[in-house]
Design a protein around this motif. Structure first.
Motif, PDB file in Angstrom:
ATOM      1  N   GLY A  29      29.631 -79.535  17.058  1.00 15.46           N
ATOM      2  CA  GLY A  29      30.523 -79.034  16.008  1.00 15.46           C
ATOM      3  C   GLY A  29      30.680 -77.531  16.004  1.00 15.46           C
ATOM      4  N   ARG A  30      30.236 -76.870  17.085  1.00  8.91           N
ATOM      5  CA  ARG A  30      30.195 -75.405  17.070  1.00  8.91           C
ATOM      6  C   ARG A  30      31.546 -74.774  16.744  1.00  8.91           C
ATOM      7  N   ALA A  31      32.594 -75.280  17.374  1.00 10.67           N
ATOM      8  CA  ALA A  31      33.909 -74.655  17.197  1.00 10.67           C
ATOM      9  C   ALA A  31      34.344 -74.640  15.736  1.00 10.67           C
ATOM     10  N   ARG A  87      29.144 -66.427  14.420  1.00  9.59           N
ATOM     11  CA  ARG A  87      29.500 -65.730  15.663  1.00  9.59           C
ATOM     12  C   ARG A  87      28.924 -66.461  16.865  1.00  9.59           C
ATOM     13  N   TYR A  88      29.628 -66.347  17.995  1.00 11.40           N
ATOM     14  CA  TYR A  88      29.172 -67.004  19.214  1.00 11.40           C
ATOM     15  C   TYR A  88      27.762 -66.535  19.588  1.00 11.40           C
ATOM     16  N   GLU A  89      27.514 -65.224  19.413  1.00  8.74           N
ATOM     17  CA  GLU A  89      26.219 -64.650  19.791  1.00  8.74           C
ATOM     18  C   GLU A  89      25.095 -65.237  18.925  1.00  8.74           C
ATOM     19  N   GLN A 119      36.151 -65.711  41.453  1.00  3.91           N
ATOM     20  CA  GLN A 119      34.920 -65.932  40.696  1.00  3.91           C
ATOM     21  C   GLN A 119      34.937 -65.141  39.387  1.00  3.91           C
ATOM     22  N   PHE A 120      33.955 -65.382  38.531  1.00  5.09           N
ATOM     23  CA  PHE A 120      33.905 -64.655  37.253  1.00  5.09           C
ATOM     24  C   PHE A 120      32.517 -64.071  37.036  1.00  5.09           C
ATOM     25  N   VAL A 121      32.436 -63.167  36.062  1.00  9.43           N
ATOM     26  CA  VAL A 121      31.138 -62.556  35.715  1.00  9.43           C
ATOM     27  C   VAL A 121      30.959 -62.606  34.198  1.00  9.43           C
ATOM     28  N   ASN A 151      30.442 -61.558  27.667  1.00  5.20           N
ATOM     29  CA  ASN A 151      31.445 -62.635  27.683  1.00  5.20           C
ATOM     30  C   ASN A 151      31.859 -62.928  29.119  1.00  5.20           C
ATOM     31  N   PRO A 152      32.203 -64.194  29.401  1.00  7.52           N
ATOM     32  CA  PRO A 152      32.643 -64.503  30.764  1.00  7.52           C
ATOM     33  C   PRO A 152      34.107 -64.122  30.992  1.00  7.52           C
ATOM     34  N   PHE A 153      34.353 -63.389  32.070  1.00  9.39           N
ATOM     35  CA  PHE A 153      35.735 -63.035  32.439  1.00  9.39           C
ATOM     36  C   PHE A 153      35.902 -63.173  33.948  1.00  9.39           C
ATOM     37  N   PHE A 167      39.790 -56.852  35.399  1.00  5.28           N
ATOM     38  CA  PHE A 167      39.891 -58.059  34.576  1.00  5.28           C
ATOM     39  C   PHE A 167      41.197 -58.058  33.802  1.00  5.28           C
ATOM     40  N   VAL A 168      41.699 -59.253  33.522  1.00  7.52           N
ATOM     41  CA  VAL A 168      42.846 -59.398  32.623  1.00  7.52           C
ATOM     42  C   VAL A 168      42.284 -60.107  31.394  1.00  7.52           C
ATOM     43  N   ILE A 169      42.325 -59.434  30.264  1.00  2.62           N
ATOM     44  CA  ILE A 169      41.646 -59.983  29.085  1.00  2.62           C
ATOM     45  C   ILE A 169      42.623 -60.151  27.918  1.00  2.62           C
ATOM     46  N   LYS A 170      42.617 -61.344  27.377  1.00  4.18           N
ATOM     47  CA  LYS A 170      43.515 -61.634  26.260  1.00  4.18           C
ATOM     48  C   LYS A 170      42.738 -61.569  24.944  1.00  4.18           C
ATOM     49  N   GLU A 171      43.365 -61.002  23.934  1.00  4.20           N
ATOM     50  CA  GLU A 171      42.718 -60.909  22.621  1.00  4.20           C
ATOM     51  C   GLU A 171      42.561 -62.298  22.035  1.00  4.20           C
ATOM     52  N   LEU A 172      41.329 -62.604  21.611  1.00  2.90           N
ATOM     53  CA  LEU A 172      41.081 -63.925  21.049  1.00  2.90           C
ATOM     54  C   LEU A 172      40.183 -63.832  19.809  1.00  2.90           C
ATOM     55  N   GLY A 173      39.034 -63.138  19.975  1.00  7.29           N
ATOM     56  CA  GLY A 173      38.076 -63.062  18.859  1.00  7.29           C
ATOM     57  C   GLY A 173      37.567 -61.656  18.685  1.00  7.29           C
ATOM     58  N   ASP A 174      36.318 -61.530  18.207  1.00 10.24           N
ATOM     59  CA  ASP A 174      35.823 -60.205  17.827  1.00 10.24           C
ATOM     60  C   ASP A 174      35.766 -59.205  18.989  1.00 10.24           C
ATOM     61  N   PHE A 175      35.190 -59.598  20.128  1.00 15.34           N
ATOM     62  CA  PHE A 175      35.099 -58.629  21.230  1.00 15.34           C
ATOM     63  C   PHE A 175      36.468 -58.361  21.863  1.00 15.34           C
ATOM     64  N   GLU A 205      39.308 -74.418  36.513  1.00 20.66           N
ATOM     65  CA  GLU A 205      38.409 -73.684  35.623  1.00 20.66           C
ATOM     66  C   GLU A 205      39.035 -73.611  34.242  1.00 20.66           C
ATOM     67  N   ARG A 206      38.261 -74.078  33.272  1.00 21.38           N
ATOM     68  CA  ARG A 206      38.708 -73.980  31.884  1.00 21.38           C
ATOM     69  C   ARG A 206      38.072 -72.743  31.294  1.00 21.38           C
ATOM     70  N   PHE A 207      38.862 -71.990  30.524  1.00 21.27           N
ATOM     71  CA  PHE A 207      38.286 -70.793  29.909  1.00 21.27           C
ATOM     72  C   PHE A 207      37.526 -71.184  28.647  1.00 21.27           C
ATOM     73  N   ASN A 208      36.587 -72.058  28.845  1.00 20.41           N
ATOM     74  CA  ASN A 208      35.861 -72.604  27.715  1.00 20.41           C
ATOM     75  C   ASN A 208      34.442 -72.887  28.172  1.00 20.41           C
ATOM     76  N   TYR A 209      33.474 -72.199  27.562  1.00 21.25           N
ATOM     77  CA  TYR A 209      32.082 -72.348  27.989  1.00 21.25           C
ATOM     78  C   TYR A 209      31.283 -72.844  26.800  1.00 21.25           C
ATOM     79  N   ASP A 210      31.220 -74.159  26.635  1.00 22.35           N
ATOM     80  CA  ASP A 210      30.496 -74.703  25.485  1.00 22.35           C
ATOM     81  C   ASP A 210      29.577 -75.794  25.925  1.00 22.35           C
TER      82      ASP A 210
HETATM   83  C1  LIG Z   1      34.559 -69.075  33.207  1.00 19.15           C
HETATM   84  C2  LIG Z   1      35.382 -68.338  32.186  1.00 19.15           C
HETATM   85  C3  LIG Z   1      36.247 -67.345  32.589  1.00 19.15           C
HETATM   86  C4  LIG Z   1      37.031 -66.676  31.662  1.00 19.15           C
HETATM   87  N1  LIG Z   1      37.883 -65.718  32.088  1.00 19.15           N
HETATM   88  C5  LIG Z   1      38.674 -65.089  31.194  1.00 19.15           C
HETATM   89  C6  LIG Z   1      39.607 -64.087  31.628  1.00 19.15           C
HETATM   90  O1  LIG Z   1      39.700 -63.753  32.793  1.00 19.15           O
HETATM   91  N2  LIG Z   1      40.369 -63.496  30.682  1.00 19.15           N
HETATM   92  C7  LIG Z   1      40.277 -63.836  29.337  1.00 19.15           C
HETATM   93  O2  LIG Z   1      41.003 -63.254  28.533  1.00 19.15           O
HETATM   94  N3  LIG Z   1      39.415 -64.779  28.929  1.00 19.15           N
HETATM   95  C8  LIG Z   1      38.612 -65.402  29.805  1.00 19.15           C
HETATM   96  N4  LIG Z   1      37.717 -66.347  29.369  1.00 19.15           N
HETATM   97  C9  LIG Z   1      37.606 -66.606  27.923  1.00 19.15           C
HETATM   98  C10 LIG Z   1      36.763 -65.500  27.291  1.00 19.15           C
HETATM   99  O3  LIG Z   1      35.434 -65.578  27.753  1.00 19.15           O
HETATM  100  C11 LIG Z   1      36.766 -65.624  25.769  1.00 19.15           C
HETATM  101  O4  LIG Z   1      38.088 -65.484  25.331  1.00 19.15           O
HETATM  102  C12 LIG Z   1      35.945 -64.546  25.152  1.00 19.15           C
HETATM  103  O5  LIG Z   1      34.593 -64.706  25.488  1.00 19.15           O
HETATM  104  C13 LIG Z   1      36.134 -64.541  23.654  1.00 19.15           C
HETATM  105  O6  LIG Z   1      35.213 -63.617  23.096  1.00 19.15           O
HETATM  106  P1  LIG Z   1      35.438 -62.958  21.674  1.00 19.15           P
HETATM  107  O7  LIG Z   1      34.162 -62.315  21.275  1.00 19.15           O
HETATM  108  O8  LIG Z   1      36.641 -62.117  21.654  1.00 19.15           O
HETATM  109  O9  LIG Z   1      35.791 -64.179  20.766  1.00 19.15           O
HETATM  110  P2  LIG Z   1      34.889 -65.083  19.800  1.00 19.15           P
HETATM  111  O10 LIG Z   1      35.673 -65.274  18.555  1.00 19.15           O
HETATM  112  O11 LIG Z   1      33.503 -64.527  19.695  1.00 19.15           O
HETATM  113  O12 LIG Z   1      34.822 -66.367  20.603  1.00 19.15           O
HETATM  114  C14 LIG Z   1      35.935 -67.216  20.798  1.00 19.15           C
HETATM  115  C15 LIG Z   1      35.493 -68.301  21.757  1.00 19.15           C
HETATM  116  O13 LIG Z   1      35.271 -67.709  23.048  1.00 19.15           O
HETATM  117  C16 LIG Z   1      34.100 -68.286  23.647  1.00 19.15           C
HETATM  118  N5  LIG Z   1      33.069 -67.246  23.789  1.00 19.15           N
HETATM  119  C17 LIG Z   1      32.851 -66.187  23.007  1.00 19.15           C
HETATM  120  N6  LIG Z   1      31.821 -65.458  23.440  1.00 19.15           N
HETATM  121  C18 LIG Z   1      31.366 -66.097  24.530  1.00 19.15           C
HETATM  122  C19 LIG Z   1      30.295 -65.862  25.421  1.00 19.15           C
HETATM  123  N7  LIG Z   1      29.464 -64.837  25.272  1.00 19.15           N
HETATM  124  N8  LIG Z   1      30.094 -66.726  26.433  1.00 19.15           N
HETATM  125  C20 LIG Z   1      30.907 -67.779  26.582  1.00 19.15           C
HETATM  126  N9  LIG Z   1      31.938 -68.065  25.781  1.00 19.15           N
HETATM  127  C21 LIG Z   1      32.167 -67.236  24.761  1.00 19.15           C
HETATM  128  C22 LIG Z   1      33.619 -69.358  22.728  1.00 19.15           C
HETATM  129  O14 LIG Z   1      34.192 -70.589  23.090  1.00 19.15           O
HETATM  130  C23 LIG Z   1      34.138 -68.926  21.395  1.00 19.15           C
HETATM  131  O15 LIG Z   1      34.318 -69.976  20.496  1.00 19.15           O
HETATM  132  C24 LIG Z   1      36.932 -67.004  30.286  1.00 19.15           C
HETATM  133  C25 LIG Z   1      36.036 -67.989  29.876  1.00 19.15           C
HETATM  134  C26 LIG Z   1      35.277 -68.647  30.815  1.00 19.15           C
HETATM  135  C27 LIG Z   1      34.316 -69.702  30.368  1.00 19.15           C
END
Ligand SMILES: Cc1cc2nc3c(=O)[nH]c(=O)nc-3n(C[C@H](O)[C@H](O)[C@H](O)COP(=O)(O)OP(=O)(O)OC[C@H]3O[C@@H](n4cnc5c(N)ncnc54)[C@H](O)[C@@H]3O)c2cc1C
Length: 439
Positions: free
Chosen positions: A135-137, A142-144, A239-241, A255-257, A271-279, A434-439
Motif C-alpha cells: 500500500g506504499r503508493a 516520504r519515500y526516504e 543503464q541507470f544509477v 534516486n534512480p535515473f 540525465f533527463v529528469i522529469k519533475e514528479l515529487g520532492d527531489f 524498464e519501468r520507471f518504478n522501483y517498488d
Molecule cells: C530504473 C529507473 C530509472 C529511472 N530513470 C529516470 C529518468 O531517467 N528520468 C526521470 O525523470 N525519472 C526516472 N526514474 C523515476 C525517478 O526515479 C523518480 O521520478 C524519482 O525518484 C522521484 O523522486 P522524487 O523525490 O521527486 O519524488 P517522490 O515524491 O519522493 O517519489 C515519487 C515516486 O518516485 C519513486 N521514488 C522516489 N524516490 C525514490 C528512490 N530513492 N528510489 C526509488 N524510487 C524512488 C517512488 O515510486 C515514489 O513513489 C527512474 C526510475 C527507475 C526505477
C-alpha cells in the motif's frame, strides 16, 4: 552470471535449511506437523534471501533486469508472508506436554515465552512490512522514510526469526542446521551493511559535481555531473544509477535515473529528469558545483551482446532517457542496423532533444516517429497511443524475430506494449523493458 545459475542458486539457498533438517535423524511426525515446520523454515529462508534481492546488487539486477528483480522481491515477500501465516496454524501437536521419550521435543509445542514471543513479534512485523509495501503508493509518507522503515523492519524481523529458529526445541540440537541459519543470516545482514555503509564509504572516494542544469522541455531538466578527481563510471548505454545530489553519501536521499549520455561521449554523465515529487521538483534550484554521488551502473536495458539485425525503441515520455543514451552510442559506433524510435508523449511541449532526434532520423535506416496523444491543431504526425493497432501498423508486416525491442516508460504503457508485441509474434527474449518504478 547466466540467469539460469542465479535461479539455481536462489532455489538452493532457500531450500538449504529444509534440506539440512531433512537429513537429520528426528522421528517422523504427522504430515501437517512436518508441513508446519517446513513452511516456517522456507518463509525464513525466503526472507533472508530478500536482502540480496533488493535491487542494489549489479550481479543480480544487471543480469535479469531491475524490473524482474523487484517483481521477484515482491512476489517472494508475499510468498514468505503466506507461509509464515500458515506456519503456526498447521501444527496439530499438543502444547508443552512433557513426554519422557520425546528427546528432540518433536511431539510437543513449547510454551516458552522467550522463543514464542520473538516468533510472534516477527510474524506481526512481517505482515505489517508486506502490507506497507503493497500500500506504499497510497500511504502519505516520504519515500526516504519508507526506505528507512523497510530496512530497519527487515533487519529486525531477521534477528527475531533467528532467535526463534535457533531456540525452538525440536530443532535446537542440530548444529548443522544452526550453522546453516547463521550463515544465511550473516549473508543477509552483510548485504544490508554493504548497501548502507560500505557503498557510501566507497562513494566518498569518488565524488562528482553538478556541471550544468538546463530546462529542456516542460517540467523536464537536463542534469550533467562530472567526475571529481577520478575517471568516472564504466557503463553500458541505457543503464541507470542512483544519484545523490547535495547530500552526504550516507544519506537515503538518492534516486534512480537513467544515463542519457553515451559511454563513448566522455566521462560526464547526463540525465533527463522529469519533475514528479520532492527531489525532482527542486532540480531547477540545484547550483552548478554542488557535490553529487553516484551508485551504479545498474540495469540491463542495454544492447550489449544483442545481435538481432534490427532495433526498435519505444519510449513513453521521460522513458526516452536511457534510449537516448543507446541512440547516441549507436550513432557514435556507426551501427548499421535498421532502427526505429517511437517516442510517445501527451503534448508537443514534452518532446526533448527534438532537433537531435530528427537529425538521427536523417541517417540511412533510422526512423524517428513522434506520437502525440493530445496533438496541437497543426500536428501532422501520428496521434493516439502506442496501442495494438499502432504497433501492428509499424511491425505487423515485418518479421518479428528480426527485432530487438527496447521499451521504457510508465508501467501501464510498458505492460500493454509488451503484450501487444508478443501477440504480433515477438518472443519475450527479444523484448527488454524498464519501468520507471522501483517498488
Ligand atoms: C530504473 C529507473 C530509472 C529511472 N530513470 C529516470 C529518468 O531517467 N528520468 C526521470 O525523470 N525519472 C526516472 N526514474 C523515476 C525517478 O526515479 C523518480 O521520478 C524519482 O525518484 C522521484 O523522486 P522524487 O523525490 O521527486 O519524488 P517522490 O515524491 O519522493 O517519489 C515519487 C515516486 O518516485 C519513486 N521514488 C522516489 N524516490 C525514490 C528512490 N530513492 N528510489 C526509488 N524510487 C524512488 C517512488 O515510486 C515514489 O513513489 C527512474 C526510475 C527507475 C526505477
Amino acid at each position: 552470471m547466466n540467469p539460469k545459475y542465479l535461479i539455481t542458486i536462489y532455489i538452493a539457498v532457500t531450500l538449504l535449511p529444509l534440506g539440512v533438517s531433512w537429513v537429520g535423524t528426528r522421528p517422523a511426525r504427522s504430515v501437517l506437523d512436518e508441513l508446519a515446520s517446513g513452511a516456517g523454515m522456507l518463509a525464513f529462508a525466503i526472507i533472508l534471501a530478500e536482502f540480496v534481492l533488493s535491487g542494489r546488487f549489479r550481479s543480480i539486477s544487471g543480469k535479469i533486469g531491475m524490473d524482474v528483480t523487484m517483481r521477484f522481491h515482491q512476489l517472494f515477500a508475499r510468498t514468505a508472508l503466506l507461509l509464515a501465516i500458515l506456519h503456526p496454524f498447521l501444527y496439530r501437536l499438543p502444547f508443552a506436554r512433557q513426554l519422557p521419550w520425546d528427546q528432540h521435543g518433536q511431539f510437543t509445542l513449547q510454551t516458552d515465552l522467550g522463543y514464542l514471543a520473538s516468533g510472534m513479534v516477527a510474524w506481526v512485523l512481517l505482515a505489517v512490512l508486506v502490507a506497507m509495501g503493497i500500500g506504499r503508493a497510497s500511504l502519505d509518507y516520504r519515500y526516504e522514510t519508507w526506505r528507512l522503515m523497510h530496512g530497519i523492519g527487515a533487519a529486525l524481523i531477521a534477528m527475531l526469526l533467528l532467535h526463534h529458529t535457533l531456540n525452538v526445541r525440536s530443532y535446537d540440537d542440530d548444529p548443522l542446521l544452526a550453522i546453516a541459519w547463521v550463515v544465511l543470516f550473516s549473508v543477509a545482514i552483510v548485504s544490508l551493511l554493504y548497501v548502507y555503509a560500505v557503498k557510501p564509504v566507497l562513494q566518498v572516494r569518488q565524488p562528482w559535481i553538478v556541471s550544468s542544469v538546463l530546462p529542456i522541455a516542460r517540467k523536464t531538466w537536463e542534469v550533467t555531473v562530472q567526475p571529481l578527481g577520478h575517471r568516472g563510471l564504466t557503463y553500458d548505454a541505457g543503464q541507470f544509477v542512483w544519484l545523490n545530489v547535495g547530500h552526504q553519501p550516507f544519506s537515503l536521499n538518492e534516486n534512480p535515473f537513467s544515463i542519457s549520455s553515451a559511454p563513448k561521449s566522455g566521462g560526464d554523465l547526463q540525465f533527463v529528469i522529469k519533475e514528479l515529487g520532492d527531489f525532482t521538483s527542486s532540480i531547477g534550484q540545484i547550483e552548478t558545483g554542488t557535490r553529487a554521488y553516484v551508485d551504479g551502473p545498474h540495469g540491463n536495458l542495454t544492447i550489449e551482446g544483442r545481435t538481432q539485425p534490427a532495433i526498435a525503441m519505444i519510449a513513453g515520455g521521460v522513458g526516452i532517457a536511457p534510449l537516448l543514451g543507446i541512440l547516441r552510442q549507436l550513432s557514435i559506433d556507426g551501427d548499421p542496423r535498421p532502427l526505429v524510435l517511437i517516442y510517445a508523449n501527451r503534448i508537443e511541449e514534452q518532446i526533448v532533444y527534438r532537433r537531435e532526434l530528427d537529425k538521427f532520423g536523417e541517417n540511412k535506416g533510422t526512423t524517428i516517429i513522434h506520437l502525440l496523444s493530445e496533438p496541437p491543431s497543426d500536428w501532422t504526425g501520428p496521434t493516439g497511443l502506442v496501442d495494438a493497432d499502432f504497433l501492428k501498423r509499424q511491425f505487423g508486416s515485418k518479421e518479428p524475430s528480426q527485432w530487438l525491442f527496447l521499451l521504457c516508460g510508465p508501467p501501464a504503457m510498458i505492460e500493454s506494449v509488451e503484450g501487444n508485441l508478443i501477440d504480433l509474434g515477438a518472443l519475450p527474449g527479444q523484448i527488454l523493458s524498464e519501468r520507471f518504478n522501483y517498488d
